[in-house]
Write a protein that holds these residues in place. Structure first.
Motif, PDB file in Angstrom:
ATOM      1  N   UNK A   1       0.741  -1.252  -0.163  1.00 57.63           N
ATOM      2  CA  UNK A   1      -0.087   0.066  -0.079  1.00 57.63           C
ATOM      3  C   UNK A   1       0.991   1.421   0.174  1.00 57.63           C
ATOM      4  N   UNK A   2       2.081   1.045   0.667  1.00 52.33           N
ATOM      5  CA  UNK A   2       2.837   2.266   0.673  1.00 52.33           C
ATOM      6  C   UNK A   2       3.349   2.800  -0.286  1.00 52.33           C
ATOM      7  N   UNK A   3       3.707   1.834  -1.382  1.00 51.44           N
ATOM      8  CA  UNK A   3       4.252   1.954  -2.836  1.00 51.44           C
ATOM      9  C   UNK A   3       3.270   2.175  -3.867  1.00 51.44           C
ATOM     10  N   UNK A   4       2.108   1.976  -3.781  1.00 55.41           N
ATOM     11  CA  UNK A   4       0.850   1.927  -4.842  1.00 55.41           C
ATOM     12  C   UNK A   4       0.416   3.319  -4.901  1.00 55.41           C
ATOM     13  N   UNK A   5      -0.063   3.533  -6.101  1.00 61.83           N
ATOM     14  CA  UNK A   5      -0.748   4.785  -6.455  1.00 61.83           C
ATOM     15  C   UNK A   5      -2.108   4.724  -6.209  1.00 61.83           C
ATOM     16  N   UNK A   6      -2.626   3.729  -5.952  1.00 60.25           N
ATOM     17  CA  UNK A   6      -4.064   3.445  -5.571  1.00 60.25           C
ATOM     18  C   UNK A   6      -4.389   3.844  -4.325  1.00 60.25           C
ATOM     19  N   UNK A   7      -3.479   3.608  -3.354  1.00 56.34           N
ATOM     20  CA  UNK A   7      -3.574   4.189  -1.858  1.00 56.34           C
ATOM     21  C   UNK A   7      -3.883   5.348  -1.763  1.00 56.34           C
ATOM     22  N   UNK A   8      -3.561   6.475  -2.500  1.00 53.21           N
ATOM     23  CA  UNK A   8      -3.999   7.866  -2.167  1.00 53.21           C
ATOM     24  C   UNK A   8      -5.444   7.864  -2.695  1.00 53.21           C
ATOM     25  N   UNK A   9      -5.782   7.241  -3.807  1.00 57.35           N
ATOM     26  CA  UNK A   9      -7.443   7.005  -4.190  1.00 57.35           C
ATOM     27  C   UNK A   9      -8.320   6.571  -3.072  1.00 57.35           C
ATOM     28  N   UNK A  10      -7.817   5.533  -2.774  1.00 58.95           N
ATOM     29  CA  UNK A  10      -8.679   4.648  -1.659  1.00 58.95           C
ATOM     30  C   UNK A  10      -8.710   5.466  -0.124  1.00 58.95           C
ATOM     31  N   UNK A  11      -7.641   6.305  -0.020  1.00 55.96           N
ATOM     32  CA  UNK A  11      -7.821   7.096   1.197  1.00 55.96           C
ATOM     33  C   UNK A  11      -8.609   8.060   1.017  1.00 55.96           C
ATOM     34  N   UNK A  12      -8.800   8.819  -0.137  1.00 49.57           N
ATOM     35  CA  UNK A  12      -9.629   9.818  -0.411  1.00 49.57           C
ATOM     36  C   UNK A  12     -11.079   9.558  -0.265  1.00 49.57           C
ATOM     37  N   UNK A  13     -11.525   8.355  -0.012  1.00 51.13           N
ATOM     38  CA  UNK A  13     -12.794   7.732   0.233  1.00 51.13           C
ATOM     39  C   UNK A  13     -13.391   8.130   1.528  1.00 51.13           C
ATOM     40  N   UNK A  14     -14.491   7.628   1.915  1.00 53.19           N
ATOM     41  CA  UNK A  14     -15.205   8.299   3.228  1.00 53.19           C
ATOM     42  C   UNK A  14     -14.530   7.215   4.393  1.00 53.19           C
ATOM     43  N   UNK A  15     -14.096   6.110   4.164  1.00 50.39           N
ATOM     44  CA  UNK A  15     -13.500   5.567   5.278  1.00 50.39           C
ATOM     45  C   UNK A  15     -11.996   6.113   5.462  1.00 50.39           C
ATOM     46  N   UNK A  16     -11.368   6.690   4.541  1.00 46.50           N
ATOM     47  CA  UNK A  16      -9.971   7.164   4.697  1.00 46.50           C
ATOM     48  C   UNK A  16      -8.950   6.273   5.153  1.00 46.50           C
ATOM     49  N   UNK A  17      -7.837   6.682   5.415  1.00 44.76           N
ATOM     50  CA  UNK A  17      -6.755   5.909   5.851  1.00 44.76           C
ATOM     51  C   UNK A  17      -6.769   4.831   6.729  1.00 44.76           C
ATOM     52  N   UNK A  18      -7.849   5.207   7.829  1.00 44.81           N
ATOM     53  CA  UNK A  18      -8.052   4.379   9.184  1.00 44.81           C
ATOM     54  C   UNK A  18      -8.848   3.114   8.723  1.00 44.81           C
TER      55      UNK A  18
END
Length: 136
Positions: A74-91
């Motif tokens: 997840x730390x090296x993936x570009x998808x992580x930023x898009x996934x963290x921008x959703x409602x649930x966020x990084x948590x």
């Protein structure tokens, strides 16, 4: 959050490392019950404790390894930023990864215990070669 748990489970199922840990855990559990040199009193109870302890140890190793590997990806993936921008966020991502890794570890623990128990059915507890060797 819920989207990450099945993805983590799928990664665990497709990973040869996960299957290797399960096979290694079953082998070490079988080996521990077969060469139980301290089993002089209650052999069945000791075998159960050895199987439980070994399967839990390797299930925890699988959980920690899977969680570390997926979070590193997840730390090296570009998808992580898009996934963290959703409602649930990084948590939510962390909780989903953790939940998927824990479920995979529990499944591995049960699988290792079953494999070890099935492998130990062919031989009885009377084979204690190492104990006999040390006594002689």
């Amino acid at each position: 959050m819920w989207a990450y748990a099945p993805v983590t489970l799928k990664e665990a199922l497709l990973s040869p490392v996960s299957w290797g840990i399960c096979i290694m855990g079953a082998f070490f559990g079988w080996f521990a019950t077969t060469v139980a040199i301290l089993a002089v009193a209650d052999i069945q109870a000791q075998s159960r404790v050895l199987i439980e302890g070994t399967s839990q140890l390797f299930g925890a190793l699988l959980t920690i390894g899977l969680l570390g590997r997926t979070l590193e990806e997840d730390g090296t993936s570009g998808f992580t930023q898009a996934g963290d921008a959703t409602r649930s966020g990084p948590q939510g991502r962390l909780l989903g990864r953790w939940l998927g890794a824990v479920i995979a570890g529990v499944i591995a623990t049960i699988l290792i215990a079953l494999l070890t128990t099935l492998a130990g059915q062919g031989r009885g507890p009377e084979f204690h070669y190492l104990l006999y060797t040390t006594i002689m």
